[in-house]
Write a protein that holds these residues in place. Structure first.
Motif, PDB file in Angstrom:
ATOM      1  N   GLN A 163       0.941  -1.202  -0.087  1.00 49.72           N
ATOM      2  CA  GLN A 163       0.030  -0.012  -0.041  1.00 49.72           C
ATOM      3  C   GLN A 163       0.922   1.098   0.013  1.00 49.72           C
ATOM      4  N   MET A 167       0.938   4.073  -2.845  1.00 47.83           N
ATOM      5  CA  MET A 167       0.247   5.158  -2.754  1.00 47.83           C
ATOM      6  C   MET A 167       0.882   6.320  -1.958  1.00 47.83           C
ATOM      7  N   PRO A 169       2.137   7.243   1.038  1.00 49.42           N
ATOM      8  CA  PRO A 169       1.542   8.151   2.252  1.00 49.42           C
ATOM      9  C   PRO A 169       2.763   8.965   2.802  1.00 49.42           C
ATOM     10  N   ASP A 220      -6.784  12.152   3.312  1.00 46.25           N
ATOM     11  CA  ASP A 220      -7.140  10.919   2.438  1.00 46.25           C
ATOM     12  C   ASP A 220      -6.050  10.434   1.784  1.00 46.25           C
ATOM     13  N   THR A 221      -5.091  11.520   1.346  1.00 44.84           N
ATOM     14  CA  THR A 221      -3.893  11.089   0.547  1.00 44.84           C
ATOM     15  C   THR A 221      -2.767  10.938   1.388  1.00 44.84           C
ATOM     16  N   GLN A 227      -6.299   6.334   3.849  1.00 46.29           N
ATOM     17  CA  GLN A 227      -6.234   5.782   2.457  1.00 46.29           C
ATOM     18  C   GLN A 227      -6.945   4.775   2.234  1.00 46.29           C
ATOM     19  N   GLN A 228      -7.573   4.822   1.002  1.00 44.57           N
ATOM     20  CA  GLN A 228      -8.541   3.753   0.569  1.00 44.57           C
ATOM     21  C   GLN A 228      -7.478   2.492   0.433  1.00 44.57           C
ATOM     22  N   LYS A 236     -10.973   1.593   4.244  1.00 48.05           N
ATOM     23  CA  LYS A 236      -9.618   2.355   4.414  1.00 48.05           C
ATOM     24  C   LYS A 236      -8.787   1.653   5.133  1.00 48.05           C
TER      25      LYS A 236
END
Length: 284
Positions: A163, A167, A169, A220-221, A227-228, A236
């Motif tokens: 993840q 993404m 983070p 959310d980002t 995050q999704q 999440k």
């Protein structure tokens, strides 16, 4: 990017904000990820997690077993010796030898024929660490988990690492985001809204609510738990971890993580082979 730097008198951070305010966030993000060669690697040695990046000049050298084994040995040296920085690591013993890391690195430079640099590393001596290396070394990720109960967290840890790789983070959760970062984000968002003809004339109260709403999207980002989850976008990451821990009969808390992208922020050497050949031919 050049115009942004000129407008901000060469201030890199201000130039990035300038680009975002002009709606060029994607370009700014890409500009921050210039590639270089080498390897990002992560591993766990007797419970001590390590992530490290070592750079070389070409992808050919990075793909050799000599280079890969050197990076793995350097990670082990970090785990065993707990050096403060790259300079301290160079003074440590190289695993399996009576030589220092500096002495072995000098030998590797001679044998590989390229400049080698230990760029950065991180070490987690406590809790439970899970590692992940993506695409042979393009990314090295280490996640540190606080675990309660006799449960195996290898799979969930690897999924979290994947993840993070996908993404990118910056923080684990909202509480880790410094207030200064939020204040700066709000300023950027406010500038974006005021530069938008459709929103510029809205009442201040409405604009304030719009800013708050977009800050939530920032979380959310930027925050891993918000995050999704990439393998199931119905939940999440925080909920995925909670559900998995419950199914395993224990508790799992993501304490921290470190993610290295090979060559991130480094200027890549560009060779114009056609020009070199043309020069040689004309020289003949």
């Amino acid at each position: 990017c050049k115009k942004a730097l000129m407008a901000c008198d060469g201030d890199m951070d201000a130039a990035i904000d300038y680009l975002r305010e002009k709606g060029l966030a994607k370009a700014a993000k890409k500009a921050d990820r210039v590639a270089a060669e080498g390897m990002a690697y992560a591993d766990v040695f007797n419970g001590v997690g390590v992530v490290i990046e070592v750079n070389c000049e070409t992808d050919f050298a990075a793909g050799t077993d000599v280079f890969k084994n050197t990076v793995k040995a350097l990670a082990e040296a970090v785990a065993v010796n707990d050096p403060a920085d790259a300079a301290a690591l160079k003074a440590c013993k190289y695993p399996g030898t009576d030589l220092t890391v500096t002495e072995v690195m000098q030998d590797r430079v001679m044998s590989i024929g390229e400049n080698l640099q230990i760029r950065r590393f991180a070490r987690f001596p406590e809790n439970t660490s899970v590692c992940y290396v993506h695409a042979g070394g393009s990314h090295g990720v280490l996640v540190n988990l606080a675990v309660e109960g006799d449960i195996d967290v290898t799979e969930v840890g690897k999924n979290i690492c994947m993840q993070i790789t996908a993404m990118a983070p910056t923080y684990v959760c909202k509480t880790q985001v410094p207030q200064s970062v939020i204040d700066n984000e709000k300023e950027i968002l406010l500038t974006q809204i005021k530069n938008d003809p459709k929103s510029a004339n809205k009442p201040d109260a409405i604009i304030a609510k719009m800013v708050e709403g977009r800050v939530s999207k920032f979380y959310d980002t930027a925050c891993l738990l918000e995050q999704q989850y990439v393998k199931d976008d119905d939940v999440k990451v925080g909920k995925y971890v909670e559900n998995t821990a419950k199914a395993l009969g224990g508790e799992i808390k993501i304490v921290s993580f470190v993610s290295y992208e090979r060559g991130e922020g480094l200027e890549k050497r560009e060779d114009d082979f056609a020009a070199e050949i043309d020069k040689l031919v004309k020289g003949q």
